[in-house]
Design a protein around this motif. Structure first.
Motif, mmCIF file in Angstrom:
data_model
loop_
_atom_site.group_PDB
_atom_site.id
_atom_site.type_symbol
_atom_site.label_atom_id
_atom_site.label_comp_id
_atom_site.label_asym_id
_atom_site.label_seq_id
_atom_site.Cartn_x
_atom_site.Cartn_y
_atom_site.Cartn_z
ATOM 1 N N GLU A 299 0.830 -1.200 0.000
ATOM 2 C CA GLU A 299 0.000 0.000 0.000
ATOM 3 C C GLU A 299 0.871 1.259 0.000
ATOM 4 N N GLN A 300 1.923 1.249 0.807
ATOM 5 C CA GLN A 300 2.856 2.381 0.849
ATOM 6 C C GLN A 300 3.562 2.531 -0.504
ATOM 7 N N LEU A 301 3.927 1.414 -1.107
ATOM 8 C CA LEU A 301 4.579 1.437 -2.411
ATOM 9 C C LEU A 301 3.658 2.043 -3.463
ATOM 10 N N LEU A 302 2.401 1.675 -3.419
ATOM 11 C CA LEU A 302 1.464 2.214 -4.403
ATOM 12 C C LEU A 302 1.333 3.732 -4.264
ATOM 13 N N GLY A 303 1.258 4.219 -3.051
ATOM 14 C CA GLY A 303 1.204 5.666 -2.837
ATOM 15 C C GLY A 303 2.445 6.364 -3.370
ATOM 16 N N ALA A 304 3.615 5.758 -3.151
ATOM 17 C CA ALA A 304 4.868 6.337 -3.656
ATOM 18 C C ALA A 304 4.884 6.339 -5.185
ATOM 19 N N ARG A 305 4.350 5.289 -5.786
ATOM 20 C CA ARG A 305 4.300 5.231 -7.251
ATOM 21 C C ARG A 305 3.386 6.313 -7.821
ATOM 22 N N ILE A 306 2.285 6.582 -7.148
ATOM 23 C CA ILE A 306 1.371 7.637 -7.603
ATOM 24 C C ILE A 306 2.072 8.991 -7.534
ATOM 25 N N ARG A 307 2.766 9.247 -6.432
ATOM 26 C CA ARG A 307 3.483 10.525 -6.299
ATOM 27 C C ARG A 307 4.617 10.619 -7.324
ATOM 28 N N HIS A 308 5.261 9.498 -7.614
ATOM 29 C CA HIS A 308 6.305 9.464 -8.649
ATOM 30 C C HIS A 308 5.701 9.855 -10.007
ATOM 31 N N ALA A 309 4.519 9.314 -10.292
ATOM 32 C CA ALA A 309 3.844 9.634 -11.553
ATOM 33 C C ALA A 309 3.480 11.118 -11.628
ATOM 34 N N GLN A 310 3.155 11.711 -10.496
ATOM 35 C CA GLN A 310 2.871 13.149 -10.478
ATOM 36 C C GLN A 310 4.107 13.940 -10.928
ATOM 37 N N VAL A 311 5.260 13.543 -10.448
ATOM 38 C CA VAL A 311 6.489 14.235 -10.841
ATOM 39 C C VAL A 311 6.738 14.045 -12.335
ATOM 40 N N LEU A 312 6.486 12.841 -12.834
ATOM 41 C CA LEU A 312 6.630 12.613 -14.280
ATOM 42 C C LEU A 312 5.731 13.572 -15.052
ATOM 43 N N GLN A 313 4.520 13.751 -14.569
ATOM 44 C CA GLN A 313 3.601 14.699 -15.212
ATOM 45 C C GLN A 313 4.191 16.105 -15.206
ATOM 46 N N TYR A 314 4.706 16.526 -14.065
ATOM 47 C CA TYR A 314 5.270 17.867 -13.956
ATOM 48 C C TYR A 314 6.464 18.047 -14.875
ATOM 49 N N GLN A 315 7.163 16.959 -15.143
ATOM 50 C CA GLN A 315 8.308 17.009 -16.055
ATOM 51 C C GLN A 315 7.879 17.000 -17.517
ATOM 52 N N GLY A 316 6.599 16.879 -17.765
ATOM 53 C CA GLY A 316 6.100 16.848 -19.135
ATOM 54 C C GLY A 316 6.137 15.462 -19.754
#
Length: 146
Positions: free
Chosen positions: A30-47
């Motif tokens: 569950e913690q890993l999934l939350g970290a992956r979602i936040r990682h994806a947010q950064v990918l979005q911010y990077q374009g």
């Protein structure tokens, strides 16, 4: 979020990558999934919208399969934001609407529900504007559109 606001996306992605690594070491899915979602947010911010969509879709699927409704709502709403940023308002609307239902299912606060409904209204407005201003085209299947 703060690093994004400061324009320090390289640092943000390093921290997001480290958070994913650390979560993997703990074995807490569950913690890993939350970290992956936040990682994806950064990918979005990077374009890197395509990478973010792929990661968030995996997160939605995993959360749904494990019945982690809160994380599913978080992932699907973030995927909706990426779709919105890319101009794919149909998929954005679908995801934002699903996020509202998931939040209602969770018994989210009225403020959280209202924020999710506001996101739906914004996407619907953008979709309506796009439909109103898009010229009818007979070459919609043409693969040359970028």
């Amino acid at each position: 979020m703060l690093l994004r606001l400061l324009g320090r996306l390289d640092e943000a992605i390093e921290i997001a990558n480290e958070a994913v690594r650390q979560a993997r070491f703990t074995g807490d899915r569950e913690q890993l999934l939350g970290a992956r979602i936040r990682h994806a947010q950064v990918l979005q911010y990077q374009g890197k919208a395509d990478e973010a969509i792929i990661e968030l879709t995996g997160c939605v699927d995993e959360a749904r399969g494990r019945e982690w409704t809160g994380l599913e709502a978080f992932a699907i709403q973030n995927r909706g934001k990426v779709w919105f940023d890319t101009g794919d308002y149909e998929n954005a609307l679908s995801d934002m609407t699903a996020a509202v239902f998931l939040r209602e299912k969770l018994g989210a606060s009225p403020a959280e529900i209202q924020a999710a409904l506001t996101a739906v209204a914004v996407v619907q407005s953008a979709l309506d504007a796009q439909r109103g201003s898009a010229p009818a085209s007979s070459d919609e299947g043409d693969g040359d559109h970028a």
